[in-house]
Design a protein around this motif. Structure first.
Motif, PDB file in Angstrom:
ATOM      1  N   PHE A  28       0.841  -1.193   0.000  1.00  0.00           N
ATOM      2  CA  PHE A  28       0.000   0.000   0.000  1.00  0.00           C
ATOM      3  C   PHE A  28       0.877   1.243   0.000  1.00  0.00           C
ATOM      4  O   PHE A  28       2.098   1.179  -0.113  1.00  0.00           O
ATOM      5  CB  PHE A  28      -0.913   0.019   1.229  1.00  0.00           C
ATOM      6  N   LEU A  49      -2.388   6.243  -0.651  1.00  0.00           N
ATOM      7  CA  LEU A  49      -3.829   6.270  -0.890  1.00  0.00           C
ATOM      8  C   LEU A  49      -4.422   7.655  -0.660  1.00  0.00           C
ATOM      9  O   LEU A  49      -5.482   7.984  -1.194  1.00  0.00           O
ATOM     10  CB  LEU A  49      -4.522   5.248   0.010  1.00  0.00           C
ATOM     11  N   GLU A  78       3.200   7.529  -3.747  1.00  0.00           N
ATOM     12  CA  GLU A  78       2.211   7.004  -4.693  1.00  0.00           C
ATOM     13  C   GLU A  78       1.937   5.535  -4.422  1.00  0.00           C
ATOM     14  O   GLU A  78       2.743   4.845  -3.800  1.00  0.00           O
ATOM     15  CB  GLU A  78       2.683   7.193  -6.131  1.00  0.00           C
ATOM     16  N   TYR A  79       0.802   5.075  -4.919  1.00  0.00           N
ATOM     17  CA  TYR A  79       0.413   3.679  -4.744  1.00  0.00           C
ATOM     18  C   TYR A  79       1.067   2.846  -5.829  1.00  0.00           C
ATOM     19  O   TYR A  79       0.871   3.085  -7.021  1.00  0.00           O
ATOM     20  CB  TYR A  79      -1.102   3.543  -4.819  1.00  0.00           C
ATOM     21  N   ALA A 118      -3.890  -0.736  -9.398  1.00  0.00           N
ATOM     22  CA  ALA A 118      -3.926   0.702  -9.126  1.00  0.00           C
ATOM     23  C   ALA A 118      -5.040   1.370  -9.930  1.00  0.00           C
ATOM     24  O   ALA A 118      -5.661   2.344  -9.498  1.00  0.00           O
ATOM     25  CB  ALA A 118      -2.586   1.323  -9.475  1.00  0.00           C
TER      26      ALA A 118
END
Lengths: 547, 525
Positions: free
Chosen positions: B383, B386, B457-458, B463
């Motif tokens: 993760f 988010l 960032e994810y 995604a």
């Protein structure tokens, strides 16, 4: 004395007519057997479906039995309630609350089984009359067992039940397993009957009578002090154990259970369901009668002998339940699994009987308190039987209907059936949860009553508390294998290409629902009270007769 | 509405709804969902109505219903509410409503799911309302059956294992409770009346008494049964499996309500019926509570599965419940409680912690479920970032996680601080241990927030599937967060409901222990 003089003697006996009247339900079944056989001679079985006669007969007899049950318990007004035990046929048969309870139980069950066989199509039209003759015949035997008041009737009843049962197990003639099962059953049955007959002859020889009500007083007079050092005590103990072996065989109690899984696997599911419930009910009634015949009297030696007997029964019961539950683990066939479950349940019910014997033979003797507590045990046993009827018949009926669809009784072939036939799946779930003994189903109430009896009996003999703990542990053991069936049915999906099951609501689904719903009613509705009340009345009437 | 109708309606309305669902067509999933939602909403309304009828000033049972059920066995349909059960009933119907809203994520066999869900709600409400031990036991076990299937059919990859483990643990606990139940029944002249049994246990009834041996054995049996449900170390091992494998709405119910049943059982049955046994075991209970807090926190810290982390945080948080209840210090000379007000504070803290945890853990599981529905994994190490992609979701989630952390101003704080403060009176060492649990909790929750929501960032899988929360999800999350804030800022809302009942409970337990131990001493002389 020649035959004619016996016959006239009997005919002139004043109580003859009365006995025949009280014996009406059994006579109806007898007449229908004769009718079934005779109609075949005139080829009536070609146009008359063979299930009609047994269905009609069992419903009529059930009506009479229900009426007389309520009549005895005073629910029908204007008729005096007899307080004490009556007998039929010069004391050979007892006509009391237990007789009537078991009549209702057996006849109601018979009607359900006949309906089941009608719906599931076993037997076919050709074999119908034969099958129903056997079915009715063994039911009459069971009714005799449950009302036996004489050791000879005890033996006759068991034999009359067993012989048709052997044939029914082997009824699927073409199948090897079926014949093998029947053969095993016969051999075991014959052996057990022989041992039992020897025990009866010992008792008869010692006491000079085979009448059960006077056994206790005769034995009290016979037994000398010194426990097992006294030769008479030893013989009595031996004789009692031998008779119990015969009963244990019928109850499939460990270590006399070996026939049971084979017989159930070989027999059709309908027959398995019939044998597992009806013969248990009758045999437990007989067991209670036999043990009550030993109870009472004034002799301390008899009391201590009985106490030992009760604890011994408790140990056997605990072993039976544990063995049945553990052996069920490795089963892959549903009927075999249910056979082991039957053994385990016999163990639970036997615990209740053991508690009764222990409570009636405590240091206080047979006083009012002991009678009250013993009545609780019988109440639990009867409640359990009533619930057991529905849960076991329900499970076997579902097995039979599913067999007709997928032609298999292997657990692995049940995969995903919960989604394909949701009604049958849900009912199977209820039956199995009730067999585990979980609320809100009837199985829990029955089990609770049995455990409560054991707890009370523990005050007289500590061993009963140990048995109680073993009993409760068994509930946990049994969880796995019942859940395994449900897991396969609900948690797994139906494999590609597996035969599709279709069971319509009418009539099969409706029948299964009819058999399953009482489990919910007997577990979580005001009916629990009514059933418990009826069982208590039966139990206290029965115990009141003990002196 | 008279109590009989009201209480019966609260318990059986969901079951009736389940029965009515049979009539629906299997394909009409959307209709069935709305119908089931309406049923849970109606049940929630009924419990609000019950709250209005409820008089917080009274300490005794209110709206009592007592009808005979099985006369031969003296089993009664005996229901009622007091300040202890009232907040939990409200919590139950609220969480059931919210998790029913969350159940739109269930896609297969909707009809069966909804039926089992509603039967489960009946079981839970029945437990909280029963005052008859037999009835209590029946409802207690009724919960097992739907739960097995809810985990087993709609659960994750190891659902079968998790379901049977849950079933086995709970049934084992139930069986122990059954033996205790028989002990009470036959030692009380055949009664299942929990209030009457409590009076006997506290030595208030002439002619009957549960002697110390009975109390100790029965308490241990009951405690194991309830500790499994709570769950306390070392019988908590079913929980991570069950919570992780269960579908999101069921995890919400499991963590939000089912765990409270364990605490409720201890406070309603184990303590009042055997005060002597409870006091006898008090130190062990406090110790188990403290160990659970620390063990749960460390275990949570070690997880890489997001849901498993939340599951272990439940073990840790429920440790406070046990700790708060058991800080019962007595004067060895006369058996009177020392610093009874601290104990009362601990009890209140334990009760409040149950409510707070009900809100925050249900919220945390829901938040995990929301992201899992989108990216189909729960690996904490994959993760991150988010916050940029789902700002609404991340904000709400952080708020709810802070409630779990016990940030002042949010619901988690009140319970923990009450419990830790009251423990100081009982044992300074254990108070320090418990307090250090707060730091560990902060540690793993902040670390989780950092790993999941913060970061540039994810980079994990799916995604492209990350979409903002829809209206239904926002409504659930906002409701939970609002409750977390309201309870944190204005805890009196619930304290005033439970105060008089809690006061009375502590007083009677204290008096009960003194009476039983005095009787023991007289017997010894």
């Amino acid at each position: 004395m020649n035959f004619e003089s016996i016959l006239t003697g009997v005919m002139n006996d004043a109580s003859w007519g009365r006995s025949l009247g009280l014996f009406a339900p059994e006579l109806i079944l007898c007449v229908s057997i004769v009718a079934l056989l005779l109609l075949r001679l005139v080829n009536a079985d070609r146009w008359l479906p063979s299930y009609l006669i047994p269905l009609f007969a069992s419903l009529t007899a059930l009506g009479i039995a229900v009426y007389s049950f309520f009549q005895m318990h005073g629910a029908i007004e204007g008729i005096p309630t007899p307080g004490t035990t009556q007998t039929m046929f010069t004391g050979l048969l007892a006509y009391d609350s237990l007789t009537l309870f078991l009549r209702v139980f057996l006849l109601g069950f018979l009607a359900l089984v006949v309906t089941l066989t009608m719906l599931s199509g076993i037997p076919d039209a050709e074999d119908g009359p034969d099958f129903y003759t056997l079915l009715l015949g063994s039911t009459i035997g069971m009714m005799l067992m449950s009302s036996a008041n004489h050791l000879l009737i005890l033996f006759l009843g068991i034999e009359m039940t067993s012989v048709p049962s052997y044939a029914m197990v082997g009824f699927l003639k073409g199948r090897r397993v079926s014949s093998e099962a029947a053969f095993k059953y016969v051999v075991y049955g014959a052996g057990a009957a022989g041992v039992m007959l020897y025990g009866i002859s010992l008792l008869g020889g010692l006491t000079g009578t085979l009448e059960m009500p006077v056994l206790a007083s005769r034995l009290s007079a016979l037994l000398g002090p010194g426990g097992m050092n006294d030769p008479t005590s030893r013989t009595v103990a031996l004789a009692a154990m031998m008779v119990l072996v015969g009963l244990a065989f019928k109850l499939s109690v460990f270590p006399f259970h070996f026939w049971c899984p084979d017989a159930f696997e070989g027999a059709a599911a309908e027959v398995g369901g019939y044998l597992s419930v009806a013969s248990k009910g009758a045999a437990f009634a007989l067991l209670v009668r036999f043990l009550l015949a030993f109870t009472g009297g004034t002799s301390v030696d008899l009391t201590s002998l009985n106490l030992a007997l009760g604890v011994g029964l408790g140990v056997v019961a605990a072993a039976t339940a544990t063995f049945g539950n553990l052996a069920a683990y490795s089963q892959t066939n549903v009927k075999r699994l249910l056979a082991y479950s039957t053994i385990a349940h016999a163990g639970y019910m036997l615990m209740g009987v053991a508690a009764m014997v222990v409570l009636l033979n405590g240091p206080g003797g047979v006083d009012a308190a002991a009678k009250g507590e013993a009545a609780t045990c019988i109440e639990g046993l009867l409640y359990y039987l009533a619930v057991y009827l529905f849960m076991n018949l329900g499970a076997f009926a579902i097995v039979a209907f599913i067999r007709n669809e997928i032609y298999s009784e292997e657990i692995s072939d049940y995969a995903g059936l919960g989604r394909q036939v949701p009604l049958l799946g849900a009912c199977m779930m209820i039956c199995l949860f009730s067999l585990i003994g979980l609320p809100p189903f009837g199985g829990f109430v029955g089990k609770f009553m049995i455990f409560a009896s054991l707890f009370q009996a523990g005050k007289i003999h500590m061993a009963m508390w140990v048995i109680l703990v073993i009993g409760t542990l068994n509930t946990i053991f049994s969880l796995f294998y019942y859940l395994r069936v449900l897991k396969v049915m609900f948690l797994e999906s139906r494999p590609e290409g597996a035969r599709r099951a279709r069971v319509s609501f009418m009539p099969s689904g409706a029948f299964v629902l009819l058999v399953t719903l009482p489990l919910l009613l007997l577990g979580a509705s005001p009916l629990v009270n009514s059933m418990s009340d009826a069982a208590t009345r039966v139990a206290s009437m029965l115990v009141a007769a003990v002196r | 509405m008279d109590p009989l109708t009201l209480l019966t309606a609260i318990i059986f309305l969901p079951a009736a709804g389940a029965l009515a669902l049979v009539a629906f067509d299997r394909k009409a999933e959307e209709t069935m969902r709305y119908f089931a939602l309406a049923i849970t909403a109606a049940t929630f309304m009924l419990t609000l109505f019950l709250w209005r009828e409820f008089d917080s000033a009274k300490s005794e049972m209110q709206l009592v219903v007592n009808l005979p059920w099985i006369r031969q066995w003296n089993v009664n349909y005996y229901l009622g509410v007091d300040g202890i059960s009232m907040p939990l009933i409200l919590l139950t119907s609220l969480i059931c409503l919210l998790s029913m809203m969350a159940s739109w994520s269930i896609k297969k066999q909707v009809q069966g799911y909804l039926m089992l869900f509603l039967i489960l709600e009946t079981g839970i409400l029945g437990v909280f309302l029963s005052l008859d031990f037999f009835l209590f036991y029946v409802f207690w076990e009724v919960m097992l059956l739907p739960m097995y299937f809810l985990i087993g059919i709609w659960g994750g990859p190891r659902k079968e294992y998790a379901a049977i483990k849950f079933f086995l643990y709970t049934l084992a606990g139930g069986v122990l409770m059954l033996i205790a139940l028989l002990m009470f029944y036959f030692n009380s002249g055949r009664s299942f009346d929990l209030l009457h049994l409590a009076a006997i246990g506290q030595g208030k009834v002439e002619g009957f008494a549960f002697n110390p041996t009975v109390q100790i054995i029965a308490f241990i049996l009951l405690f194991i049964g309830f500790a499994i449900k709570l769950p306390a170390f070392p019988v908590h091992t079913w929980l991570p499996d069950a919570h992780v494998e269960a579908p999101t709405p069921i995890s919400m119910i499991l963590a939000g309500i089912l765990l409270k049943l364990g605490g409720y059982g201890i406070i309603r049955i184990a303590f009042p019926l055997c005060p002597f046994g409870a006091q006898y075991a008090a130190y062990a209970l406090v110790l188990i509570g403290a160990v659970s807090i620390i063990y749960g926190a460390f275990a949570a810290m070690a997880q890489t599965d997001f849901k498993r982390l939340v599951a272990y945080s439940s073990v840790s948080h429920m440790g406070y419940v046990l700790l708060g209840m058991a800080v019962w210090k007595i004067n060895e000379a006369n058996g009177a409680a020392v610093g009874r007000d601290y104990w009362l504070m601990g009890m209140n803290g334990a009760m409040f912690q149950m409510l707070a945890h009900g809100i925050s853990s249900a919220g945390m599981f829901f938040m995990v479920g929301v992201i899992y529905d989108r990216v189909h994994h729960r690996d904490l190490n994959k993760f991150g970032g988010l916050m940029q992609l789902m700002p609404d979701y991340s904000g709400l989630a952080v708020g709810i996680f802070f409630a779990g952390l016990g940030l002042p101003g949010l619901c988690g704080f009140i319970g923990e601080i009450f419990v830790v403060l009251s423990t100081w009176n009982y044992s300074k060492t254990l108070a320090i241990v418990a307090a250090s649990g707060v730091i560990l909790t902060a540690g793993y929750i902040l670390w989780t927030i950092q790993r999941v929501y913060l970061g540039p960032e994810y980079k994990g899988p799916h995604a492209e599937d990350i979409t903002p929360m829809n209206g239904r999800e926002k409504a659930i999350a906002w409701t939970l967060l609002i409750f977390a804030i309201v309870l944190g800022v204005y805890p009196e809302m619930m304290f005033k409901v439970m105060r008089s009942s809690m006061d009375a409970l502590i007083v009677s337990l204290d008096a009960g222990y003194q009476a039983v131990s005095a009787a023991v001493e007289t017997a010894q002389k």
